[in-house]
Write a protein that holds these residues in place. Structure first.
Motif, PDB file in Angstrom:
ATOM      1  N   GLU A 244     -22.173  -3.299  52.410  1.00 18.45           N
ATOM      2  CA  GLU A 244     -21.647  -3.462  51.047  1.00 18.45           C
ATOM      3  C   GLU A 244     -21.986  -5.004  51.118  1.00 18.45           C
ATOM      4  N   LYS A 250     -25.836  -4.434  46.075  1.00 22.32           N
ATOM      5  CA  LYS A 250     -25.810  -5.166  45.181  1.00 22.32           C
ATOM      6  C   LYS A 250     -26.165  -4.497  43.869  1.00 22.32           C
ATOM      7  N   TRP A 252     -26.476  -1.564  43.316  1.00 22.84           N
ATOM      8  CA  TRP A 252     -24.560  -0.753  42.922  1.00 22.84           C
ATOM      9  C   TRP A 252     -24.213  -1.294  42.162  1.00 22.84           C
ATOM     10  N   GLN A 253     -23.443  -1.938  42.379  1.00 25.18           N
ATOM     11  CA  GLN A 253     -22.510  -3.236  41.919  1.00 25.18           C
ATOM     12  C   GLN A 253     -22.871  -4.278  40.851  1.00 25.18           C
ATOM     13  N   THR A 254     -23.849  -4.361  40.480  1.00 27.85           N
ATOM     14  CA  THR A 254     -24.228  -5.646  39.322  1.00 27.85           C
ATOM     15  C   THR A 254     -24.846  -4.659  38.239  1.00 27.85           C
TER      16      THR A 254
END
Length: 296
Positions: A244, A250, A252-254
């Motif tokens: 992660e 990052k 995928w997350q943002t």
């Protein structure tokens, strides 16, 4: 007009197929026979016309099937109408290569897809792999791709140019860049999911605890959906999760493109340094990430 079997013509001209390289040479043959040696994008309709093969039939296909050589003798090809145009184009190229395998010993198509095993000695999985490789070389000639890599480098920008000029998907262009680059590259699709063993255990626990409180689900992680790359690239196992703290996560997350050098454990043994470029994209209500990974 009677269909001319391109696979049989190729074998009659160049001899029996004995290796993967023999199969890959079929792409050059198809371009040459349709007078498209030096043209981008390749017009597949000219190849079908050259061999009097009817235009592929578009109709929904079951599951994730993308194309089918239904009847080689009469040139009946079916392409999944649910796929986007770039995917359909690749599927058409794939089915043109199926004509070659259909002409090999034990490779006869009798109207229902492949029914005999190991055409020409190739396993089904190897046959599919070579059909995809040859289809990629047909639509994105290696000499052309190499010239783009020389000019722009092995990266997403180069793949975007190839995708646009060859009228093919970005993922297919990226895989071709990874395979043809002189470096050591992998293309990986990441998806948020549980690994198969977690799902299996979850079902077993749910059965055992049928009358008890609901079993909590293991947390999903961003995992490898598929991985392809150059022959020198290390194996990246399916369902391997990524940290992660990574640039991949990052992205995928943002929901934003990320790139840079980072230390990752991709083989399950030890961490190494990689250069990654990571493109997130929405699909089916979620987000997946397409990565180009350079092994250092």
């Amino acid at each position: 007009m009677k269909v001319i079997d391109p696979g049989l013509m190729f074998i009659n001209q160049f001899g029996q197929i004995n290796s993967a390289q023999d199969v890959l040479a079929y792409a050059d043959f198809l371009r040459k026979e349709s007078d498209q040696d030096h043209f981008i994008p390749v017009d597949l309709s000219l190849i079908f016309k050259r061999f009097h093969i009817p235009s592929p039939i578009q109709k929904p296909l079951p599951g994730q099937q993308q194309g089918l050589l239904l009847d080689a003798r009469n040139g009946i090809v079916i392409i999944n109408s649910s796929d986007p145009p770039s995917r359909q184009k690749f599927s058409q190229a794939h089915e043109l290569v199926e004509f070659l395998f259909n002409s090999l010993p034990n490779g006869k198509n009798i109207g229902n897809g492949w029914t005999l095993k190991k055409p020409g000695g190739f396993t089904e999985s190897m046959k599919e792999y070579l059909c995809d490789r040859t289809a990629a070389n047909l639509l994105m000639p290696p000499a052309y791709v190499h010239s783009q890599i020389t000019q722009y480098g092995a990266n997403f920008d180069c793949a975007r140019i190839i995708s646009s000029e060859c009228e093919i998907s970005l993922s297919a262009a990226l895989v071709q860049v990874a395979r043809i680059s002189r470096g050591c590259h992998s293309v990986v699709l990441w998806k948020l999911k549980n690994k198969p063993s977690e799902i299996k255990n979850e079902v077993s626990n749910a059965q055992l605890g049928f009358f008890d409180d609901p079993i909590s689900h293991p947390a999903m992680k961003l995992r490898v959906e598929w991985s392809m790359g150059s022959e020198s690239a290390p194996f990246i196992p399916k369902d391997k999760s990524v940290e992660e703290t990574s640039l991949i996560f990052k992205a995928w997350q943002t929901g934003s493109f990320t790139a840079g050098e980072e230390c990752l454990c991709l083989d399950g043994r030890k961490s190494r340094w990689f250069q990654t470029e990571n493109l997130p994209f929405p699909i089916d209500g979620g987000t997946q990430v397409l990565s180009l990974i350079e092994h250092r």
